[in-house]
Write a protein that holds these residues in place. Structure first.
Motif, PDB file in Angstrom:
ATOM      1  N   PRO A   1      52.859  62.518  18.413  1.00 21.88           N
ATOM      2  CA  PRO A   1      53.545  63.654  18.004  1.00 21.88           C
ATOM      3  C   PRO A   1      53.525  64.076  16.694  1.00 21.88           C
ATOM      4  CG  PRO A   1      54.829  61.967  19.367  1.00 21.88           C
ATOM      5  CD  PRO A   1      53.372  61.307  19.001  1.00 21.88           C
ATOM      6  N   VAL A   2      53.483  65.595  16.455  1.00 24.98           N
ATOM      7  CA  VAL A   2      53.773  65.973  15.164  1.00 24.98           C
ATOM      8  C   VAL A   2      54.943  66.703  15.145  1.00 24.98           C
ATOM      9  CG1 VAL A   2      51.219  66.332  14.898  1.00 24.98           C
ATOM     10  CG2 VAL A   2      52.424  68.097  16.018  1.00 24.98           C
ATOM     11  N   GLU A   3      55.592  67.195  16.060  1.00 22.35           N
ATOM     12  CA  GLU A   3      56.866  67.793  16.196  1.00 22.35           C
ATOM     13  C   GLU A   3      57.392  67.259  17.614  1.00 22.35           C
ATOM     14  OE1 GLU A   3      56.436  72.056  16.679  1.00 22.35           O
ATOM     15  OE2 GLU A   3      55.115  72.220  14.578  1.00 22.35           O
ATOM     16  N   PRO A   4      58.810  67.598  17.584  1.00 23.81           N
ATOM     17  CA  PRO A   4      59.603  66.975  18.765  1.00 23.81           C
ATOM     18  C   PRO A   4      58.853  67.091  19.964  1.00 23.81           C
ATOM     19  CG  PRO A   4      61.047  67.717  17.251  1.00 23.81           C
ATOM     20  CD  PRO A   4      59.545  68.274  16.734  1.00 23.81           C
ATOM     21  N   ASN A   5      58.715  68.341  20.368  1.00 22.17           N
ATOM     22  CA  ASN A   5      58.060  68.916  21.604  1.00 22.17           C
ATOM     23  C   ASN A   5      56.512  68.944  21.537  1.00 22.17           C
ATOM     24  OD1 ASN A   5      60.590  68.414  22.964  1.00 22.17           O
ATOM     25  ND2 ASN A   5      61.053  70.387  21.915  1.00 22.17           N
ATOM     26  N   LEU A   6      55.964  68.704  20.796  1.00 23.70           N
ATOM     27  CA  LEU A   6      54.341  69.077  20.431  1.00 23.70           C
ATOM     28  C   LEU A   6      53.637  67.839  19.888  1.00 23.70           C
ATOM     29  CD1 LEU A   6      52.113  71.539  20.612  1.00 23.70           C
ATOM     30  CD2 LEU A   6      52.738  71.808  18.075  1.00 23.70           C
ATOM     31  N   THR A   7      52.605  67.396  20.568  1.00 22.17           N
ATOM     32  CA  THR A   7      51.530  66.590  19.983  1.00 22.17           C
ATOM     33  C   THR A   7      50.364  67.219  19.382  1.00 22.17           C
ATOM     34  OG1 THR A   7      50.530  66.177  22.073  1.00 22.17           O
ATOM     35  CG2 THR A   7      52.150  64.776  21.733  1.00 22.17           C
ATOM     36  N   MET A   8      49.487  66.635  18.666  1.00 27.97           N
ATOM     37  CA  MET A   8      48.363  67.135  18.125  1.00 27.97           C
ATOM     38  C   MET A   8      47.680  67.349  19.242  1.00 27.97           C
ATOM     39  SD  MET A   8      46.656  68.046  15.542  1.00 27.97           S
ATOM     40  CE  MET A   8      47.217  67.677  13.928  1.00 27.97           C
ATOM     41  N   ALA A   9      47.502  66.198  20.216  1.00 30.50           N
ATOM     42  CA  ALA A   9      46.595  66.216  21.475  1.00 30.50           C
ATOM     43  C   ALA A   9      46.993  67.491  22.175  1.00 30.50           C
ATOM     44  CB  ALA A   9      46.863  65.215  22.231  1.00 30.50           C
ATOM     45  N   ALA A  10      48.320  67.942  22.255  1.00 32.78           N
ATOM     46  CA  ALA A  10      48.344  69.267  23.078  1.00 32.78           C
ATOM     47  C   ALA A  10      47.985  70.416  22.418  1.00 32.78           C
ATOM     48  CB  ALA A  10      49.978  69.380  23.203  1.00 32.78           C
ATOM     49  N   ALA A  11      48.233  70.440  21.023  1.00 30.96           N
ATOM     50  CA  ALA A  11      47.775  71.487  20.212  1.00 30.96           C
ATOM     51  C   ALA A  11      46.234  71.706  20.378  1.00 30.96           C
ATOM     52  CB  ALA A  11      48.143  71.504  18.790  1.00 30.96           C
ATOM     53  N   LEU A  12      45.613  70.600  20.130  1.00 33.11           N
ATOM     54  CA  LEU A  12      44.095  70.562  20.247  1.00 33.11           C
ATOM     55  C   LEU A  12      43.566  71.144  21.468  1.00 33.11           C
ATOM     56  CD1 LEU A  12      43.278  67.133  18.488  1.00 33.11           C
ATOM     57  CD2 LEU A  12      42.586  69.388  17.762  1.00 33.11           C
ATOM     58  N   ARG A  13      44.180  70.597  22.479  1.00 32.96           N
ATOM     59  CA  ARG A  13      43.584  70.912  24.074  1.00 32.96           C
ATOM     60  C   ARG A  13      44.063  72.398  24.300  1.00 32.96           C
ATOM     61  NH1 ARG A  13      40.550  71.884  27.293  1.00 32.96           N
ATOM     62  NH2 ARG A  13      40.709  71.643  29.229  1.00 32.96           N
ATOM     63  N   ALA A  14      45.217  72.999  23.807  1.00 35.44           N
ATOM     64  CA  ALA A  14      45.440  74.203  23.967  1.00 35.44           C
ATOM     65  C   ALA A  14      44.664  75.231  23.386  1.00 35.44           C
ATOM     66  CB  ALA A  14      46.914  74.434  23.478  1.00 35.44           C
ATOM     67  N   SER A  15      43.944  74.690  22.058  1.00 32.15           N
ATOM     68  CA  SER A  15      43.085  75.697  21.339  1.00 32.15           C
ATOM     69  C   SER A  15      41.655  75.550  21.909  1.00 32.15           C
ATOM     70  CB  SER A  15      42.988  75.041  19.987  1.00 32.15           C
ATOM     71  OG  SER A  15      42.566  73.820  19.911  1.00 32.15           O
ATOM     72  N   GLY A  16      41.503  74.756  22.951  1.00 31.71           N
ATOM     73  CA  GLY A  16      40.210  74.749  23.366  1.00 31.71           C
ATOM     74  C   GLY A  16      39.229  73.471  23.390  1.00 31.71           C
ATOM     75  N   VAL A  17      39.777  72.507  22.675  1.00 36.51           N
ATOM     76  CA  VAL A  17      39.104  71.272  22.415  1.00 36.51           C
ATOM     77  C   VAL A  17      39.125  70.685  23.924  1.00 36.51           C
ATOM     78  CG1 VAL A  17      39.172  69.031  21.347  1.00 36.51           C
ATOM     79  CG2 VAL A  17      39.881  71.273  20.034  1.00 36.51           C
ATOM     80  N   ARG A  18      37.821  70.026  24.342  1.00 33.63           N
ATOM     81  CA  ARG A  18      37.841  69.366  25.491  1.00 33.63           C
ATOM     82  C   ARG A  18      37.737  67.859  25.685  1.00 33.63           C
ATOM     83  NH1 ARG A  18      33.129  73.079  27.887  1.00 33.63           N
ATOM     84  NH2 ARG A  18      32.197  70.732  28.271  1.00 33.63           N
ATOM     85  N   SER A  19      37.472  67.211  24.519  1.00 34.70           N
ATOM     86  CA  SER A  19      37.509  65.866  24.425  1.00 34.70           C
ATOM     87  C   SER A  19      37.834  65.371  22.866  1.00 34.70           C
ATOM     88  CB  SER A  19      35.812  65.804  24.646  1.00 34.70           C
ATOM     89  OG  SER A  19      35.413  64.510  24.000  1.00 34.70           O
ATOM     90  N   VAL A  20      38.398  64.207  23.080  1.00 28.28           N
ATOM     91  CA  VAL A  20      38.752  63.448  21.928  1.00 28.28           C
ATOM     92  C   VAL A  20      38.276  62.041  21.939  1.00 28.28           C
ATOM     93  CG1 VAL A  20      40.902  64.811  21.208  1.00 28.28           C
ATOM     94  CG2 VAL A  20      40.771  63.035  22.550  1.00 28.28           C
ATOM     95  N   ASN A  21      38.098  61.545  20.894  1.00 34.78           N
ATOM     96  CA  ASN A  21      37.602  59.998  20.699  1.00 34.78           C
ATOM     97  C   ASN A  21      38.343  59.434  19.683  1.00 34.78           C
ATOM     98  OD1 ASN A  21      36.315  57.633  20.146  1.00 34.78           O
ATOM     99  ND2 ASN A  21      34.116  58.390  20.458  1.00 34.78           N
ATOM    100  N   ILE A  22      39.240  58.571  20.628  1.00 37.39           N
ATOM    101  CA  ILE A  22      40.233  57.839  19.556  1.00 37.39           C
ATOM    102  C   ILE A  22      39.842  56.292  19.496  1.00 37.39           C
ATOM    103  CG2 ILE A  22      42.705  57.032  19.202  1.00 37.39           C
ATOM    104  CD1 ILE A  22      43.279  59.550  21.035  1.00 37.39           C
TER     105      ILE A  22
END
Length: 126
Positions: free
Chosen positions: A68-89
Motif C-alpha cells: 500500500p502507498v495510500e490507505p485505499n491504493l496499492t502501488m500494484a493497483a496503480a501499476l495495473r490501472a496504468s496498463g502494466v500487465r506483469s510484475v516480478n517480486i
C-alpha cells in the motif's frame, strides 16, 4: 566518471523507451529503483501507453513496492490501472529471519503484503 553518473536519469530512461519503441521493441522490463517511486510510475506508464508497439511493460522489484502507498491504493493497483500487465517480486526466502539476514532489512511481511496486493490487482503474471 563516478558510478552515479553512469546510471540513466528518469528522463533518459523515458527517451530510451521511446527510441526502443520506434525501433520495434515490444517488451520493456524495469528493474526497481527510481522509476517505481510513486510520482514517477504514473509518468512512466503514461509514456508507455503512447507506443502501441510496446505490448508488455514488466516491473521487477525485490522489496515492497507493490504494498500500500495510500490507505485505499496499492502501488500494484496503480501499476495495473496504468496498463502494466506483469510484475516480478523477489522473495529470497519464506523464513522472515533468513530474509532479514540476506537483505539486511526486516521487510519480509511487507513483501508478502506486496505479493498479495499484486494478486488482488489482477496482473496477467506475477
Amino acid at each position: 566518471m563516478a558510478a552515479a553518473r553512469r546510471i540513466l536519469t528518469f528522463e533518459e530512461t523515458l527517451r530510451l523507451i521511446r527510441i526502443a519503441a520506434e525501433l520495434g521493441v515490444s517488451k520493456i522490463r524495469i528493474t526497481g529503483g527510481e522509476p517505481l517511486n510513486p510520482p514517477r510510475v504514473s509518468i512512466l506508464s503514461a509514456n508507455f501507453r503512447k507506443f502501441p508497439v510496446l505490448t508488455t511493460l514488466v516491473f521487477r522489484q525485490r522489496d515492497t513496492s507493490c504494498a500500500p502507498v495510500e490507505p485505499n491504493l496499492t502501488m500494484a493497483a496503480a501499476l495495473r490501472a496504468s496498463g502494466v500487465r506483469s510484475v516480478n517480486i523477489s522473495l529470497d526466502t519464506l523464513d522472515p529471519d533468513v530474509y532479514s539476514q540476506i537483505t539486511g532489512r526486516d521487510l519480509h511481511g511487507q513483501v508478502l503484503n506486496g505479493i498479495e496486493a499484486a494478486i488482488a490487482a489482477g496482473f496477467d503474471q506475477i
